[in-house]
Scaffold this motif. Structure first.
Motif, short mmCIF file in Angstrom:
data_model
loop_
_atom_site.label_atom_id
_atom_site.label_comp_id
_atom_site.label_asym_id
_atom_site.label_seq_id
_atom_site.Cartn_x
_atom_site.Cartn_y
_atom_site.Cartn_z
N VAL A 226 68.69 13.33 53.04
CA VAL A 226 67.97 12.93 54.26
C VAL A 226 66.60 13.59 54.23
O VAL A 226 66.49 14.82 54.16
N THR A 227 65.54 12.77 54.24
CA THR A 227 64.18 13.28 54.23
C THR A 227 63.40 12.68 55.40
O THR A 227 63.77 11.64 55.96
N LYS A 228 62.32 13.33 55.75
CA LYS A 228 61.45 12.79 56.80
C LYS A 228 60.88 11.46 56.36
O LYS A 228 60.54 11.27 55.19
N ALA A 229 60.78 10.52 57.29
CA ALA A 229 60.34 9.16 56.97
C ALA A 229 58.97 9.19 56.31
O ALA A 229 58.04 9.86 56.78
N LEU A 230 58.85 8.44 55.21
CA LEU A 230 57.60 8.42 54.46
C LEU A 230 56.60 7.45 55.02
O LEU A 230 55.39 7.70 55.00
#
Length: 211
Positions: free
Chosen positions: A202-206
């Motif tokens: 889960v990563t911050k939205a690009l």
């Protein structure tokens, strides 16, 4: 931290302030110990290597055990690298929790999809198939696959029966319905790739403003 490793728990539903039911996917996010910190001077780029899921040390090679011992972190099954935020000052041995995504509204989720085994073109690519009545002899078949004229062989990339699923997929701009930082849980609006119990990143939205 730009992201964390987690595990897909399953799907449920919650209600918003207007009493509307929202389908959500529950992900156990972290805690992730920092195993190694990559620096621009030594490695050529900046990143923090995070671990996930405790592992028995005796199941690792001596070199792998030494890496965790040197970092002062417990042995983990999964390792992944994430870019630290500019204000973050992480070091080996630190533990990153779900609170790192506090205040984030949209995330990107990457996981391995469910394996479907060998599948035909109707299921794999949504082909319509042939007529089921009036003597049709091509019900769920792909039909002709080669060119009638030269060169007369099957083109590369032709949609045909084969292995389906079990590939890495990323779902972008997933809305964060709720973050329960004290329990290291994040609730995402809608479905995400992978089976229950699967590992997700889960990563911050690009492509969308996170805050």
């Amino acid at each position: 931290m730009q992201g964390l490793i987690g595990k897909k728990v399953g799907m449920t539903q919650i209600w918003n302030d207007n009493g509307v039911a929202i389908p959500v996917t529950v992900i156990a996010l972290g805690p992730c110990p920092v195993v190694q910190v990559k620096t621009l001077e030594k490695d050529g780029y900046v990143a923090a290597q995070l671990g996930f899921e405790p592992q028995k040390a005796q199941r690792l090679s001596k070199a792998e055990r030494t890496r965790f011992e040197k970092a002062g972190a417990e042995a983990c099954k999964i390792l992944a690298e994430f870019t630290p935020d500019s204000e973050d000052e992480v070091k080996a041995g630190d533990v990153v929790t779900a609170a790192a995504l506090e205040g984030i509204n949209f995330v990107d989720v990457q996981a391995t999809t469910k394996g479907r085994g060998f599948a035909g073109v109707v299921r794999r690519f949504g082909f319509r198939g042939g007529p089921m009545t009036h003597g049709g002899h091509s019900k769920r078949r792909p039909g002709g696959i080669a060119a009638r004229d030269l060169p007369g062989w099957v083109d590369k990339g032709k949609k045909m029966p084969g292995h389906m699923g079990c590939v890495v997929r990323t779902t972008q701009n997933v809305r964060v319905a709720k973050l329960i930082a004290e329990e290291n849980l994040i609730l995402l609006h809608g479905a995400v790739p992978g089976p229950n119990g699967g590992i997700v990143r889960v990563t911050k939205a690009l492509k969308k403003a996170s805050k």
